[in-house]
Design an enzyme around this catalytic site. Sequence first.
Site, PDB file in Angstrom:
ATOM      1  N   LEU A  21      -3.200  -6.751  -7.755  1.00 50.10           N
ATOM      2  CA  LEU A  21      -2.642  -7.571  -8.626  1.00 50.10           C
ATOM      3  C   LEU A  21      -3.866  -8.441  -9.194  1.00 50.10           C
ATOM      4  CD1 LEU A  21       0.421  -8.802  -6.641  1.00 50.10           C
ATOM      5  CD2 LEU A  21       0.080  -6.704  -8.561  1.00 50.10           C
TER       6      LEU A  21
ATOM      7  N   ASN B  72       1.598   3.024  -2.599  1.00 48.49           N
ATOM      8  CA  ASN B  72       0.851   4.019  -3.489  1.00 48.49           C
ATOM      9  C   ASN B  72      -0.446   4.584  -2.757  1.00 48.49           C
ATOM     10  OD1 ASN B  72       1.961   4.272  -6.361  1.00 48.49           O
ATOM     11  ND2 ASN B  72       2.026   1.936  -5.623  1.00 48.49           N
TER      12      ASN B  72
ATOM     13  N   HIS C  93       1.108   1.484 -13.312  1.00 48.39           N
ATOM     14  CA  HIS C  93       1.759   0.420 -13.765  1.00 48.39           C
ATOM     15  C   HIS C  93       3.191   0.526 -13.583  1.00 48.39           C
ATOM     16  CE1 HIS C  93       3.069  -3.297 -15.832  1.00 48.39           C
ATOM     17  NE2 HIS C  93       3.750  -2.819 -16.566  1.00 48.39           N
TER      18      HIS C  93
ATOM     19  N   ASN D 170      -5.094   2.974 -13.302  1.00 53.69           N
ATOM     20  CA  ASN D 170      -4.266   2.216 -12.445  1.00 53.69           C
ATOM     21  C   ASN D 170      -2.555   2.525 -12.560  1.00 53.69           C
ATOM     22  OD1 ASN D 170      -3.057  -0.607 -11.703  1.00 53.69           O
ATOM     23  ND2 ASN D 170      -2.354  -0.888 -13.961  1.00 53.69           N
TER      24      ASN D 170
ATOM     25  N   GLY E 123       0.699  -1.418   0.142  1.00 57.06           N
ATOM     26  CA  GLY E 123      -0.005   0.005   0.034  1.00 57.06           C
ATOM     27  C   GLY E 123       0.768   1.379  -0.122  1.00 57.06           C
TER      28      GLY E 123
ATOM     29  N   ASP F 299      -3.606  -3.418 -18.857  1.00 57.21           N
ATOM     30  CA  ASP F 299      -2.561  -2.267 -19.220  1.00 57.21           C
ATOM     31  C   ASP F 299      -2.679  -1.787 -20.786  1.00 57.21           C
ATOM     32  OD1 ASP F 299       0.080  -4.301 -17.610  1.00 57.21           O
ATOM     33  OD2 ASP F 299      -1.559  -3.123 -16.795  1.00 57.21           O
TER      34      ASP F 299
END
Length: 200
Positions: free
Chosen positions: A91, A14, A110, A108, A12, A151
Amino acid sequence: MLRIAVCVSGGGTNLEAIFKAIEDKKIKNAEVVKVIGNNRNAYAFERAKSRNVAFECVSPKDFEDREKFNIALLESIKEASPDLVVLAGFLVNVPEIVVKAFKNRIINIHPSLIPSFCGKGYYGLKVHEAVLARGVKVTGATVHFVDEGIDTGRILAQKAVEVLDGDTPEVLQRRVMEQAEWIILPDIISKISDGVIAIG
Ligand code: GRF
């Protein structure tokens, strides 16, 4: 006030960057209303708990089949009535029913410069292992909208990070987090909450 639901799987960091950006008023018009994860041991839940933010674990292991998990994940997100869903180290491949229910409202982070080192099988440390194996000198992170692919959604921000001689995957992952992920994700959330980037 932009209502944000954040989906997590691990440490966590981010999510922490988002909390800090809100507390430092770098993100002015948003609040994290719920943290949802697929791993009950995720430290990200401790971070939500410390801010008194609602959190829920929705794990595929707790359902007899994938469709029931997908429905439970959708219900958990909808329960929070978010304007924006942020995948922050999440994930799990987002089920199509969730992508459709929140079209152009899911972003998202990446840990590479898409279209390099992304798609099926490229997540977490595996991304950085592939970067080092290929020998590229520059990597970085990307924030993008989530669509039905992996993605493949519209890119919103990218930030480059140097690969240094002797880097291990762990050292490189940390540098990409510090120098890219924790900067561009809060920045894009700020731009969305200020109406600079349109969602929905
Ligand atoms: C990071 O490498 C991030 O780029 C990826 O998941 C990893 C863990 O992120 N998406 P976090 O510390 O759980 O935010």
